[in-house]
Design an enzyme around this catalytic site. Sequence first.
Site, PDB file in Angstrom:
ATOM      1  N   ASP A 102      53.283  11.985 -97.023  1.00 42.81           N
ATOM      2  CA  ASP A 102      54.125  13.034 -96.438  1.00 42.81           C
ATOM      3  C   ASP A 102      55.438  13.218 -97.179  1.00 42.81           C
ATOM      4  O   ASP A 102      56.376  13.823 -96.640  1.00 42.81           O
ATOM      5  CB  ASP A 102      54.399  12.728 -94.962  1.00 42.81           C
ATOM      6  CG  ASP A 102      55.216  11.453 -94.769  1.00 42.81           C
ATOM      7  OD1 ASP A 102      55.384  10.688 -95.750  1.00 42.81           O
ATOM      8  OD2 ASP A 102      55.680  11.211 -93.640  1.00 42.81           O
ATOM      9  N   LYS A 153      66.167   2.341 -92.693  1.00 43.83           N
ATOM     10  CA  LYS A 153      66.750   3.214 -91.674  1.00 43.83           C
ATOM     11  C   LYS A 153      68.211   2.878 -91.357  1.00 43.83           C
ATOM     12  O   LYS A 153      68.686   3.083 -90.252  1.00 43.83           O
ATOM     13  CB  LYS A 153      65.915   3.165 -90.375  1.00 43.83           C
ATOM     14  CG  LYS A 153      64.462   3.553 -90.550  1.00 43.83           C
ATOM     15  CD  LYS A 153      64.294   4.951 -91.105  1.00 43.83           C
ATOM     16  CE  LYS A 153      62.818   5.323 -91.214  1.00 43.83           C
ATOM     17  NZ  LYS A 153      62.601   6.613 -91.882  1.00 43.83           N
ATOM     18  N   ASP A 209      60.444  15.406 -97.994  1.00 46.00           N
ATOM     19  CA  ASP A 209      59.449  14.904 -97.049  1.00 46.00           C
ATOM     20  C   ASP A 209      59.289  15.917 -95.921  1.00 46.00           C
ATOM     21  O   ASP A 209      60.162  16.763 -95.691  1.00 46.00           O
ATOM     22  CB  ASP A 209      59.828  13.521 -96.510  1.00 46.00           C
ATOM     23  CG  ASP A 209      60.900  13.569 -95.443  1.00 46.00           C
ATOM     24  OD1 ASP A 209      60.574  13.938 -94.299  1.00 46.00           O
ATOM     25  OD2 ASP A 209      62.055  13.235 -95.749  1.00 46.00           O
TER      26      ASP A 209
END
Length: 238
Positions: A102, A153, A209
């Site tokens: 993705d 993250k 993405d």
Amino acid sequence: MLCGGSGTRLRAVVSDRPKPLAAIAGRSFLERLLEHLAERGLRRFVLCTGYRAADIAAEQATFARFGEVVLSEEAEPLGTAGAIANARALIRSREFFVFNGDSFADVDLAAMHRLHVERGATTTLAVVPARRGEEGGALRLAEDGRILAFAEKAALSEDAYLNAGVYLMGARSLADVAKGHACSLEREIFPGQVGGRLFGFVHDGPLVDIGTPERYAGAAAALAAAGLGEPTARRAPK
């Protein structure tokens, strides 16, 4: 190619197929990725599938024009490292590239491989310079390219790099991950390799993405700007 994620955030706009098959200007994202990689010289692709695996299997014959395409289906979610360990018997080369189904970055794969070999790396991650305020796989690099820290993250500082989702790994990289065991590259394997022979390869280019509705909405323009617009249009007629 990691294609097994459930794509929860994208389901508001793409609910009838797995995320890699999301349509971008009439063609699936995964088809565009495979065509691009075939044009860069790759000839064999192992697609690690999970969520709606049958949808990707139905496209296998279509994808075969880009090279040999084999499928590795996980019966239950195994995470990114677990998915690769599940496909281990299908991987034939001593080193292999890993791509996210993705995301896209036009990484110089040949140069990345050369540096991987020269450095004697166990794993090499393609990385892009981060912009302040972004979130993602945050990395800090030493002058020799060795990865000093990895915090998936996390908020990114100005000296950080962003994980571009393209990895070059050795056959022994996942030796300790048992088949069928759920495990994450980003949260378990890569952080565990910090201090060893884990290196970054800096890619000076955009990262695209389609993981959120907002990014998906702008995907066609972003991909064209990043070099994945309409590859067939760039070919000279035969």
